[in-house]
Design an enzyme around this catalytic site. Structure first.
Site, PDB file in Angstrom:
ATOM      1  N   LYS A 149      71.889  44.942  57.180  1.00  0.00           N
ATOM      2  CA  LYS A 149      72.957  43.891  56.412  1.00  0.00           C
ATOM      3  C   LYS A 149      71.890  42.646  56.448  1.00  0.00           C
ATOM      4  CE  LYS A 149      77.975  42.834  56.976  1.00  0.00           C
ATOM      5  NZ  LYS A 149      78.102  42.882  55.635  1.00  0.00           N
ATOM      6  N   GLU A 182      78.924  53.896  48.624  1.00  0.00           N
ATOM      7  CA  GLU A 182      80.006  52.729  49.058  1.00  0.00           C
ATOM      8  C   GLU A 182      80.393  51.697  48.054  1.00  0.00           C
ATOM      9  OE1 GLU A 182      78.533  50.445  52.338  1.00  0.00           O
ATOM     10  OE2 GLU A 182      76.474  50.171  51.347  1.00  0.00           O
TER      11      GLU A 182
END
Ligand code: PMP
Length: 289
Positions: A149, A182
């Site tokens: 991330k 995603e």
């Protein structure tokens, strides 16, 4: 608003970082988005753990222990009375030169912002979201692994631009093999009968904390839960599709590429899981005190 900046809570107007911070110059850093519900920080340990994994993956040493980071989050929530809110935890590479070399940067900066976020209007939770598959491919796992991330979200931003320019708020991103990875800021799930399927991390998926909670709740409710490769075929032919994320929570998807999913309305399994998620989220977490 008070911002946590390297150990101190400072007024918003004084919360500044250098233009030479490599977080700004190169997107070199990592972050987490966290929620608080009813005076508790939701899944704090899991978020801190993922932050440390992201940092390790980019060879960034966070200048605090895990406990220290968790305490900084709670302290910032308390200082701002953020009992039901959204927390942004950021670690940048720190101040360096104009060159890329991260090892010349002085010291990573730790920042915590506690405020609010509303990603989607309530109507979309009741009626469902329309999304599109886009041309921007999710980062290859050997370029920037989507499990990191990182502060470099351009891959996601480019996909978001495509979604918005086609009249949708969210996009489905495929990986370089053409499998579903995603959404730009959320994980994706497919319901078929009593089975729940979501792509495994190696497909180019962030291992979402909401995703993991939803998988556990679904298994507890008697559903068969699987991580598996998904193609657009599985999306188009699913009974139900939904997205999960810290900010979005659980949101039903009713059309993809203008095709109706299932009956074209939020499905039963999605509604049940969203309710189970809210029950769980509002009754667990680290107390803000
Ligand atoms: N994928 C991406 C790319 C994300 O940025 C996020 C977080 N917003 C998610 C999935 C969902 O992860 P989490 O449930 O941990 O928020």
């Amino acid at each position: 608003m008070k911002i946590y900046l390297n150990g101190k809570l400072v007024p918003e107007k004084d919360a500044k970082v250098s233009v030479f911070d490599h977080g700004l110059l190169y997107g070199d850093g990592v972050f987490e988005g966290i929620r608080s519900y009813n005076g508790r920080v939701f899944m704090l340990e899991e978020h801190v753990e993922r932050l440390f994994r992201s940092a390790k993956a980019i060879d960034l040493k966070i200048p605090l222990t895990r406990e220290g980071v968790a305490k900084a989050v709670v302290r910032t929530c308390l200082a701002n009375r953020v009992m039901n809110g959204y927390i942004r935890l950021i670690v940048t590479r720190g101040v360096g030169s104009l060159g890329l070399n991260p090892y010349n940067c002085a010291k990573p900066q730790v920042i915590v912002i506690a405020g609010t976020i509303q990603l989607y209007p309530k109507k979309l939770y009741d009626e469902g979201l329309s999304i599109v598959t886009v041309g921007t491919i999710r980062n290859h796992t050997e370029s920037i692994n989507p499990q990191i991330k990182s502060l470099n979200y351009l891959n996601n931003v480019l996909a978001k631009i495509e979604a918005i320019n086609s009249g949708c708020l969210e996009a489905v991103m495929l990986n370089p093999q053409g499998f579903v990875a995603e959404a730009t800021g959320d994980n994706i799930f497919v319901v078929r009968g009593n089975t729940l399927v979501t792509p495994p991390a190696w497909c180019g998926t962030l291992e979402g904390i909401t995703r993991n909670v939803v998988m556990k709740l679904a298994a507890e409710s008697g559903m068969t839960v699987r991580e598996d490769v998904l193609t657009r075929y599985e999306l188009y032919t699913a009974d139900e599709v939904f997205l999960t994320g810290t900010a979005a929570e659980v949101i039903p998807v009713v059309t993809i590429d203008r095709r109706s999913i299932g009956i074209g309305k939020p499905g039963k399994a999605t509604r049940k899981l969203a309710a189970a998620f809210h029950r769980f989220a509002s009754s667990s977490g680290t107390p803000i005190k």
